[in-house]
Every structure is written in C-alpha cells, then in structure tokens.
Design a protein around this motif. Sequence first.
Motif, PDB file in Angstrom:
ATOM      1  N   ASP A  61       0.844  -1.195   0.000  1.00  0.00           N
ATOM      2  CA  ASP A  61       0.000   0.000   0.000  1.00  0.00           C
ATOM      3  C   ASP A  61       0.884   1.253   0.000  1.00  0.00           C
ATOM      4  OD1 ASP A  61      -2.259   1.636   0.078  1.00  0.00           O
ATOM      5  OD2 ASP A  61      -2.508   1.455   2.248  1.00  0.00           O
ATOM      6  N   ASP A 200      -1.875   8.328  10.624  1.00  0.00           N
ATOM      7  CA  ASP A 200      -2.745   7.619   9.693  1.00  0.00           C
ATOM      8  C   ASP A 200      -3.900   6.915  10.420  1.00  0.00           C
ATOM      9  OD1 ASP A 200      -2.986   6.627   6.844  1.00  0.00           O
ATOM     10  OD2 ASP A 200      -2.858   4.698   7.864  1.00  0.00           O
ATOM     11  N   HIS A 353      -3.570  12.325  -1.342  1.00  0.00           N
ATOM     12  CA  HIS A 353      -3.134  11.176  -2.146  1.00  0.00           C
ATOM     13  C   HIS A 353      -4.184  10.077  -2.216  1.00  0.00           C
ATOM     14  CE1 HIS A 353      -2.653  10.055   1.941  1.00  0.00           C
ATOM     15  NE2 HIS A 353      -2.366   8.807   1.620  1.00  0.00           N
ATOM     16  N   ASP A 354      -5.320  10.258  -1.566  1.00  0.00           N
ATOM     17  CA  ASP A 354      -6.363   9.231  -1.547  1.00  0.00           C
ATOM     18  C   ASP A 354      -7.578   9.613  -2.377  1.00  0.00           C
ATOM     19  OD1 ASP A 354      -4.954   7.570   0.178  1.00  0.00           O
ATOM     20  OD2 ASP A 354      -5.863   8.425   1.977  1.00  0.00           O
TER      21      ASP A 354
HETATM   22  O1  ISL Z   1     -12.925   4.465   4.080  1.00  0.00           O
HETATM   23  C1  ISL Z   1     -11.942   4.517   3.415  1.00  0.00           C
HETATM   24  C2  ISL Z   1     -11.593   3.498   2.379  1.00  0.00           C
HETATM   25  O2  ISL Z   1     -12.374   3.687   1.213  1.00  0.00           O
HETATM   26  C3  ISL Z   1     -10.982   5.620   3.564  1.00  0.00           C
HETATM   27  O3  ISL Z   1     -11.549   6.715   4.167  1.00  0.00           O
HETATM   28  C4  ISL Z   1      -9.782   5.175   4.348  1.00  0.00           C
HETATM   29  O4  ISL Z   1     -10.128   4.950   5.664  1.00  0.00           O
HETATM   30  C5  ISL Z   1      -8.758   6.217   4.286  1.00  0.00           C
HETATM   31  O5  ISL Z   1      -8.489   6.367   2.944  1.00  0.00           O
HETATM   32  C6  ISL Z   1      -7.517   5.837   5.088  1.00  0.00           C
HETATM   33  O6  ISL Z   1      -6.378   6.291   4.445  1.00  0.00           O
HETATM   34  C7  ISL Z   1      -5.134   6.135   5.019  1.00  0.00           C
HETATM   35  O7  ISL Z   1      -4.857   4.820   5.453  1.00  0.00           O
HETATM   36  C8  ISL Z   1      -4.796   3.823   4.453  1.00  0.00           C
HETATM   37  C9  ISL Z   1      -3.913   4.223   3.276  1.00  0.00           C
HETATM   38  O8  ISL Z   1      -4.123   3.344   2.207  1.00  0.00           O
HETATM   39  C10 ISL Z   1      -4.206   5.641   2.813  1.00  0.00           C
HETATM   40  O9  ISL Z   1      -3.334   6.013   1.776  1.00  0.00           O
HETATM   41  C11 ISL Z   1      -4.080   6.522   4.011  1.00  0.00           C
HETATM   42  O10 ISL Z   1      -4.193   7.884   3.705  1.00  0.00           O
HETATM   43  C12 ISL Z   1      -4.250   2.594   5.110  1.00  0.00           C
HETATM   44  O11 ISL Z   1      -3.054   2.878   5.766  1.00  0.00           O
END
Ligand code: ISL
Length: 573
Positions: A61, A200, A353-354
């Motif tokens: 990830d 995080d 980034h998400d």
């Molecule tokens: O609910 C969700 C998934 O669709 C999101 O809100 C998720 O909880 C959120 O994206 C969490 O993000 C963070 O933790 C993740 C990682 O992949 C992300 O990049 C980070 O920003 C797991 O560590």
Amino acid sequence: PDPVPWWQEAVFYQIYPRSFADSDGDGIGDLRGIISRLDHLADLGVDCVWLSPIFDSPNQDMGYDVRDYRAVMEEMGTLEDLDELIRGCHERGMRIILDLVVNHTSDQHAWFQEALLDPDGPYGDYYFLERGDPKTPPNNWTSFFSGPAWRWFPEAGRWALHLFADGQMDLRWDNPDVRREVADIVGWWLERGIDGFRLDVINYISKPEGLPDGNAFVGALMGFVGVEHYFYGPRLGEFLRGLRRDGFTRDRPPASTPRRRLDDGSLGDPLPPDPVGVMVGETPGVGVQLGRLLSGGGRDQLDLIFNFDVLDTPGHTRWDDYVYDPEYLKRFYRTYLSELSPNDWIAVFLDNHDNPRMLSKLAGGAERDPAVRTAVGKLLATVQLTMRGTPFLYQGQELAAVNQGFEHIDQLRDVESVNRHAELLAEGVGPRALWRQILAGSRDHARVPMRWTREGGFGDAVAWLEGRDEAPGFSAAEQVPDPASVYAWHRDLIALRRHHRALTLGDLTWVRPEVKGYLAYERSLDGERFLIETNLSPKQRRRPKLTGRIVPVLGGPRESTMRPWEAIVSRID
Ligand code: ISL
C-alpha cells in the motif's frame, strides 16, 4: 511567548515522495529529489512539509504498510539523506512532519514475523491473532480494500485482523507494550529533528473487547461492515492522551529546529524546540462533534484533524462518475464552521493522495479548457487559503493538477483500485460501468509524478506510475515564471496571509450567503477587514451590491458582473 501555536498560522504542503522528484533516474521519487526542490516550496511560501510514508516497506500500500519504523525505504534514500532533508527544511524556515502509520504494520514487520513463529509468545499479543476454523473468520468485518478483514495464517493456525490490505496487520493497542513501542518510535524521530507527525487512520486504533460482529444494515449503507465498532473506539481518547504524553512531549532536544522567519521575509536564528510535536490526525468518518472531542482546545489529544465530508457531494461516493455540486462546497464550510466554537481549529484540505483532484470534480471535464482550469484552480486556492483553519495543500495543486486520462487497469498501481477492479469483475459488472467507477475514484489520479516540465515529472525515466496529462501550460517550468498562473496565485495569496493576520486568525463572517453561486465572506481582525468573493459557477453573473469602500488586492478588476469561476480578494477600507 506567542499565544498562537505555529500550526494555526502555517500553510502545510503534502508531498507524496514516490511521485515528487526523482534524483537518480529509477522512475521513483526519492529524498534527494525532494531536497533538490526545497526552494520550490520555500518560494511558494510553505511553512511545513508533510511527507507521506518513507519508512522501509514492501509497498503493498505504497508505504502505508511499514516494515521498519526506524529505516528509510531503500529506493527513497538513507537516514543521512533524511537528516539532510530535515536540516534543509529548517534552514529555509520550514518545518517537516512525517507520516506515522501505526493502526497496522506490514505483515513483514519483525513483530508480526515473531508473532507468527510463536503466537502465544509476547509478540502474539501485538496483533489480533485469533484461533478458529480456517473457513470461518472470527467476525463479519470487511476490509476497506475488498473482502473480509481477516486473513488465515496456516503456519500459525490463526486468523489475523487487517482493516486494509491483507498485508496490513492491525496492531492491538490494548497491549501496553504496543503503546510503549509507538511512543518510543515517535520520541526517536522527534530527537532526529522532525516537528511532528500526521497520524494515519488514528481514530481506528481502539477496537472493542470481543470484536463483536458489525451491523449488516449499517455495513450495507456504508459499504464496509464493522466500522461502527472502531471508528471511535472505547479507549481512543486514553490512547491519544498517552501517546501525546509519552511520545510527542519532548524529553530530549532535537538535532535541529527551524529558523525563524522574519516579517521582511528574511530568516533569523533557529527557534527554540516546540515542547510538543504537532499531532495531525487522519480521522475518517468522524463528524464535526466527535472531531471536536479529538482536537478541541485543551483536550490533550490531537492538534488538527481532517474532515472528509468536503470531498463528495452528499449522496455520492468517490466511485461515482458525477460533477461536484459547487453549492455544497459553500454549504459544507457554513455548516462546519457554525458547529465549531472559537477555540476549535480545523485542517482545510481539498486534495490528498487518496482522492481524485477536486479541480476535476468541480469542473466536471470543462477543465480541458485551459481558461476554466486556471479559473477553477485559482478559485479553490482562494477558498482554501482564506478559509478559517490551517490549509493543507497537496503537491500539484499549485500547478492546477487535474485527473489523468487513464485508459486501462494495467496503467494503475494502487492496491485499492486493483482489488476493486477484480472484485467488480468477479461480480459480473460490465466492462464500461466497471471502468467508469474505477476512473472516477482511483487514488492514482493524484499519485502521478509532479509535472516539473511540460514533458512530465521524471525526465527520461519510466515512472513507476505514468502521468497522463499532456495539456501545455500546467507544468512548474511554465507556471512559475508566469505572473498570471495558478502557481503565482498560490504564492501571492500565501504572501498576503503572511502579512495580514486577519486572513489567518481573523473572524469569519458570511456575506450574502443566500445568493446562490456566490461564496463570499469577510475576515477581520483588529480593525483590518478583507472580503473574499467567488463565483461558484461556470456562468457570468451579477455581483451582489455591497456597501463600503472595497479595494481589490488580488484578482481584480472588481466589476458589476462576475466572470465564470471568478475569485477576488479585496480590502474593505
Ligand atoms: O474508508 C476509506 C476506504 O475507502 C478511507 O476513508 C480510508 O479509511 C482512508 O483512505 C484511510 O487512508 C489512510 O490509510 C490507508 C492508506 O491506504 C491511505 O493512503 C491513508 O491515507 C491505510 O493505511
């Protein structure tokens, strides 16, 4: 001493290191690349840099699965590079925070490997390792990245909990040894000179005893089963206060501290160390009121949190192919701010980034016209940099970065997109509907290399994830020298903030909020008043009449009609 904590007046800038700058031509961004671009950030006026994960990781990830919390990922450089990067920020008067991912570790972390070898030994207690029947997981919770939240480990004869990918094993914070390890990691890094952490999914760390089944009805509504049990778990406040006390409160001096920035823009002596490192919490699913409990003044938990409700118009998720309702942007801030007290302070963000780019969501395809792209980019910057709260810019926003023209799943790298694609395929969703979803929601839109030059980010190297935006005019090389660019707009706004505290700490009063498509407010402090006006629509429209002597300082002239997506900052004399 300054009664206002530094992070209330700061502009944060999030770097996704894998995609920021590549110094050695392997197609992967690295620390020396960031060092080579620190002047870009200082010139923009950034006060604090946040690096997404750089710790050693197998990258299932992209670093959010940590293998070693005290080592730098090989392809990104060395600890010495990081020390130099920290000093490089501090010398320019900028702070730097890192990403702390401690809801889970990688399955390759030594703790988890030990736990598998001896599930009844001390490390077995670091995770949620449950006995049981290899066909039936311990409960019905689902993972955010498809499938059940449990993985069977035949070698240990145990199930292990993973809320995210199957290599991201949840830590059991009820175990005091886990809490001590995390606090030690934080202290170790603070001593090295970093100024704090973004934490995080930190609101997920407390899980209720017995790990009860999630409510299937809630699960169906949300798309994930079990969330109600851990998004604000029973011991969350206790864990956060402990972490603040045992980890973030400095007991040893840091290797370096940032130089003071003087009013004339020059740099003074190094500042004394902050007594407590800043705690920026990523807290998905926490609404305004619970958020206030976590970050409200004097509560000794987090300093700043993100509220994710801004990201999508209600009724939509990130995976829907839709155009963002600009009225909602206004409604979001109005509602949000109305529920806060004067002591509460928030993080203001639009991109990270998400998520796909807000500029594209709002423009809905019209950003292919460079004039629209520029106007919307400036409008979003204006709102973000003059709203009450601390702005967090994400790399590329200053270049009006947009969503990418991906055409095939093979072009994507993100585990979430790849898993979701496979899952929808298995469910029999047709290829066009499937791709529409993935293209709408993929996190890879925001993860492509930063466009330093028109050709792209990483020179001749084949990037780990290729950008697919060829529109001329929107690279750093083109934007930085152009005084009418989106970059210049960000730089000028940040400079304006620095010189006028009304724009950072001032009261916010809404102006003619009943006028549809007109997002306007006043920021005022000690007799100084600023008016921020935007036209939240692609159409020209009449400007509401206001009284007072209004003198534009950014974005004029101020005429009786407003241009499409216009944004103006004025002084009220
Ligand atoms: O609910 C969700 C998934 O669709 C999101 O809100 C998720 O909880 C959120 O994206 C969490 O993000 C963070 O933790 C993740 C990682 O992949 C992300 O990049 C980070 O920003 C797991 O560590």
